[in-house]
Design an enzyme around this catalytic site. Structure first.
Site, PDB file in Angstrom:
ATOM      1  N   HIS A  24       0.835  -1.211   0.000  1.00  0.00           N
ATOM      2  CA  HIS A  24       0.000   0.000   0.000  1.00  0.00           C
ATOM      3  C   HIS A  24       0.866   1.257   0.000  1.00  0.00           C
ATOM      4  O   HIS A  24       0.478   2.274  -0.572  1.00  0.00           O
ATOM      5  CB  HIS A  24      -0.921  -0.001   1.237  1.00  0.00           C
ATOM      6  CG  HIS A  24      -1.952  -1.086   1.170  1.00  0.00           C
ATOM      7  ND1 HIS A  24      -3.281  -0.835   0.949  1.00  0.00           N
ATOM      8  CD2 HIS A  24      -1.841  -2.431   1.271  1.00  0.00           C
ATOM      9  CE1 HIS A  24      -3.953  -1.975   0.926  1.00  0.00           C
ATOM     10  NE2 HIS A  24      -3.099  -2.962   1.126  1.00  0.00           N
ATOM     11  N   ASP A 116      -5.438   6.003   1.421  1.00  0.00           N
ATOM     12  CA  ASP A 116      -5.658   4.615   1.024  1.00  0.00           C
ATOM     13  C   ASP A 116      -7.088   4.259   1.411  1.00  0.00           C
ATOM     14  O   ASP A 116      -7.568   4.660   2.476  1.00  0.00           O
ATOM     15  CB  ASP A 116      -4.668   3.718   1.779  1.00  0.00           C
ATOM     16  CG  ASP A 116      -4.696   2.289   1.283  1.00  0.00           C
ATOM     17  OD1 ASP A 116      -3.664   1.845   0.761  1.00  0.00           O
ATOM     18  OD2 ASP A 116      -5.737   1.598   1.413  1.00  0.00           O
TER      19      ASP A 116
HETATM   20  C1  UDX Z   1      -0.702  -6.250  -0.368  1.00  0.00           C
HETATM   21  C2  UDX Z   1      -1.719  -7.336  -0.699  1.00  0.00           C
HETATM   22  O1  UDX Z   1      -1.275  -8.580  -0.228  1.00  0.00           O
HETATM   23  C3  UDX Z   1      -1.988  -7.347  -2.169  1.00  0.00           C
HETATM   24  O2  UDX Z   1      -2.843  -8.399  -2.472  1.00  0.00           O
HETATM   25  C4  UDX Z   1      -2.594  -6.028  -2.553  1.00  0.00           C
HETATM   26  O3  UDX Z   1      -2.900  -6.007  -3.914  1.00  0.00           O
HETATM   27  C5  UDX Z   1      -1.629  -4.914  -2.175  1.00  0.00           C
HETATM   28  O4  UDX Z   1      -1.276  -5.015  -0.808  1.00  0.00           O
HETATM   29  P1  UDX Z   1       1.689  -7.446  -1.080  1.00  0.00           P
HETATM   30  O5  UDX Z   1       1.205  -8.751  -0.643  1.00  0.00           O
HETATM   31  O6  UDX Z   1       2.902  -6.971  -0.465  1.00  0.00           O
HETATM   32  O7  UDX Z   1       0.548  -6.322  -1.018  1.00  0.00           O
HETATM   33  O8  UDX Z   1       1.943  -7.608  -2.669  1.00  0.00           O
HETATM   34  P2  UDX Z   1       2.167  -6.607  -3.833  1.00  0.00           P
HETATM   35  O9  UDX Z   1       0.929  -5.845  -4.140  1.00  0.00           O
HETATM   36  O10 UDX Z   1       2.704  -7.405  -4.932  1.00  0.00           O
HETATM   37  O11 UDX Z   1       3.250  -5.560  -3.315  1.00  0.00           O
HETATM   38  C6  UDX Z   1       4.543  -5.923  -2.977  1.00  0.00           C
HETATM   39  C7  UDX Z   1       5.500  -4.821  -3.359  1.00  0.00           C
HETATM   40  O12 UDX Z   1       6.748  -5.106  -2.756  1.00  0.00           O
HETATM   41  C8  UDX Z   1       5.734  -4.715  -4.850  1.00  0.00           C
HETATM   42  O13 UDX Z   1       5.733  -3.353  -5.240  1.00  0.00           O
HETATM   43  C9  UDX Z   1       7.105  -5.339  -5.062  1.00  0.00           C
HETATM   44  O14 UDX Z   1       7.856  -4.733  -6.098  1.00  0.00           O
HETATM   45  C10 UDX Z   1       7.758  -5.092  -3.743  1.00  0.00           C
HETATM   46  N1  UDX Z   1       8.747  -6.142  -3.445  1.00  0.00           N
HETATM   47  C11 UDX Z   1       8.345  -7.431  -3.211  1.00  0.00           C
HETATM   48  C12 UDX Z   1      10.067  -5.813  -3.429  1.00  0.00           C
HETATM   49  O15 UDX Z   1      10.445  -4.658  -3.686  1.00  0.00           O
HETATM   50  N2  UDX Z   1      10.966  -6.789  -3.158  1.00  0.00           N
HETATM   51  C13 UDX Z   1      10.620  -8.072  -2.889  1.00  0.00           C
HETATM   52  O16 UDX Z   1      11.508  -8.890  -2.633  1.00  0.00           O
HETATM   53  C14 UDX Z   1       9.257  -8.405  -2.922  1.00  0.00           C
END
Ligand code: UDX
Length: 451
Positions: A24, A116
């Protein structure tokens, strides 16, 4: 008239209210960078835990909310934690805004608050202060629609549903099956939250980090049903020139390892910042990757394996087996990884940021959704956009190996790669001058200037 013009020229500050989780924080700070590039000053009012690093955003002001240093346990109860967080933050938000107003130059007023959608308390607070507010949805439009339909599906007796119905299509929500619905375990309390926080059809304008050509029909439905301006202006990470907003330190050594791999040979594996697995699933994933004989880069985040301190639990036998063929990090510079020529596939939990980042780089996916919107995203990736396949059922090494082979070297995978390439090209058009996201961004800027 002149007074009004002067007032408008002065309303230059936008206050951002992120939900304190990585998935987020990234998009709202990207939005902040976009608005900053259009001449707005940016203040981020944020929780004290998972707080963004001000040194990565030297142009923004950061104001921590008092008494917010401990995180509610979202792994135990997502809904109750979200409600509790909104109640707690509401109490100190006005105090923070007063601080923002007293700190800023006397000739600069707050143009609006962008929060948000999960920080829904901000909307009521903004109203009390007679400030315009805008909601940012970090998930996609299809998830937004599916979530809003849950109340009616419950009233019609469709949910909860028996296992025998899980593969059936949900009425009015094609291509979603019942199993793809963003339902949480405590259905009643989740529906109460949806109805209170997200289903107000005459609330504030809504920004989506999505792209018109990907979600045209969902966006049209929302525009038809909600009586508010909507802005589909994704992928924001491509529009914004922003530095990393990672809460964990990025291990950039993996880029040097990627440099040594051949073009499109590496499967990148990451389940984002929230999803977790147990030790058994970790072992299945490890051996699925090892047995695929495909080079892999795997993110095993601290805390992502229930009950263990991660990488150390992987056996010596596994490490010997993979040798130089696999690389494991605690956190990767994901956008750079996906843009690297060596990466040919992404085994992902399908968080919306990861999904968009993969689409932007033309990388096909193996979808392993865990929670909420991820199931919707996975269904769209595999069934609608046809740039991935879904890994269903229990996590099992044989299935993982098969999925990797299909994606990385199979004919089916080649077709997905072709589709992914086309999506990437379309994304480029949307963010260029005159493209749909570019135009949405300008409409948003004009609207904020008009407040
Ligand atoms: C959460 C929810 O789980 C997701 O379903 C929703 O859409 C947004 O909020 P998250 O699970 O962390 O997010 O997944 P995602 O939306 O993919 O965001 C992760 C972020 O972390 C991405 O921007 C990705 O680039 C970043 N990331 C992830 C890194 O920079 N390094 C990593 O090793 C893994």
């Amino acid at each position: 008239m002149e007074e009004q013009g002067k007032r408008r020229r002065c309303l230059r500050r936008v206050v951002l209210v992120p939900f304190p989780f990585q998935g987020h924080i990234n998009p709202i700070l990207q939005l902040g960078s976009i608005l900053h590039s259009k001449g707005f000053s940016i203040t981020v009012v944020h929780a004290q835990y998972n707080s963004p690093d001000p040194s990565s955003h030297p142009d923004f002001s950061f104001v921590p909310l008092p008494n917010t240093s401990s995180a509610p346990d979202f792994t135990v109860e997502i809904v109750a934690s979200t409600v509790q967080l909104n109640t707690n933050y509401k109490a100190c938000f006005q105090e923070c805004l007063a601080q923002v107003m007293s700190q800023q130059g006397s000739d600069e007023g707050i143009a609006c608050i962008i929060h948000d959608e999960l920080m829904y308390f901000s909307q009521a607070e903004a109203k009390d202060l007679k400030l315009p507010s805008i909601s940012l949805t970090v998930g996609n439009a299809a998830h937004f629609l599916a979530r809003s339909a849950l109340i009616q599906l419950k009233a019609e007796g469709h949910i909860p549903f028996p296992e025998s119905k899980s593969q059936d299509l949900v009425p009015e929500l094609y291509p979603l099956r019942f199993k793809d619905l963003p339902i949480l375990e405590k259905l009643e309390s989740y529906l109460a939250l949806v109805s209170k926080a997200f289903n107000n059809k005459a609330s504030s304008p809504i920004i989506y980090n999505t792209i018109d050509f990907l979600e045209n029909s969902s966006l049209k439905k929302i525009q038809h049903q909600w009586q508010v301006p909507i802005f589909a202006m994704g992928p924001m990470h491509r529009i914004a020139s922003t530095s990393s907003s990672s809460l964990l330190e990025e291990d950039t050594s993996c880029l040097a390892w990627l440099d040594k791999q051949s073009c499109k040979s590496v499967i990148y594996v990451s389940l984002g910042s929230v999803a977790f697995m147990d030790i058994k699933e970790l072992a299945e994933m490890a051996w699925g990757l090892a047995n695929s004989h495909q080079p892999f880069l795997w993110v095993v985040r601290p805390g992502s394996v229930l009950g263990e301190e991660l990488i150390e639990v992987l056996s010596e036998e596994f490490k010997k087996n993979i040798g130089e063929r696999g690389y494991i990090v605690k956190w990767a510079p994901q956008k750079k990884v996906l843009a690297h020529v060596a990466v040919g596939g992404f085994l992902s939990h399908c968080g919306w940021n990861s999904t968009l980042e993969s689409i932007c780089e033309g990388i096909p996916m193996i979808c392993r959704p865990c929670l909420v919107d991820q199931k919707v995203n996975a269904r769209y990736v595999s069934h609608e956009w046809r740039v991935g396949l879904e890994l269903e059922g229990d996590l099992e090494r044989g299935e993982i190996k098969r999925a990797i082979k299909t994606l990385m070297v199979g004919e089916e995978g080649e077709a997905m790669r072709e589709e992914a390439k086309k999506l990437k090209e379309n994304v480029e058009l949307c963010i260029k001058e005159g493209g749909s996201s570019y135009n949405s961004m300008n409409r948003l800027v004009e609207m904020i200037r008009s407040f």
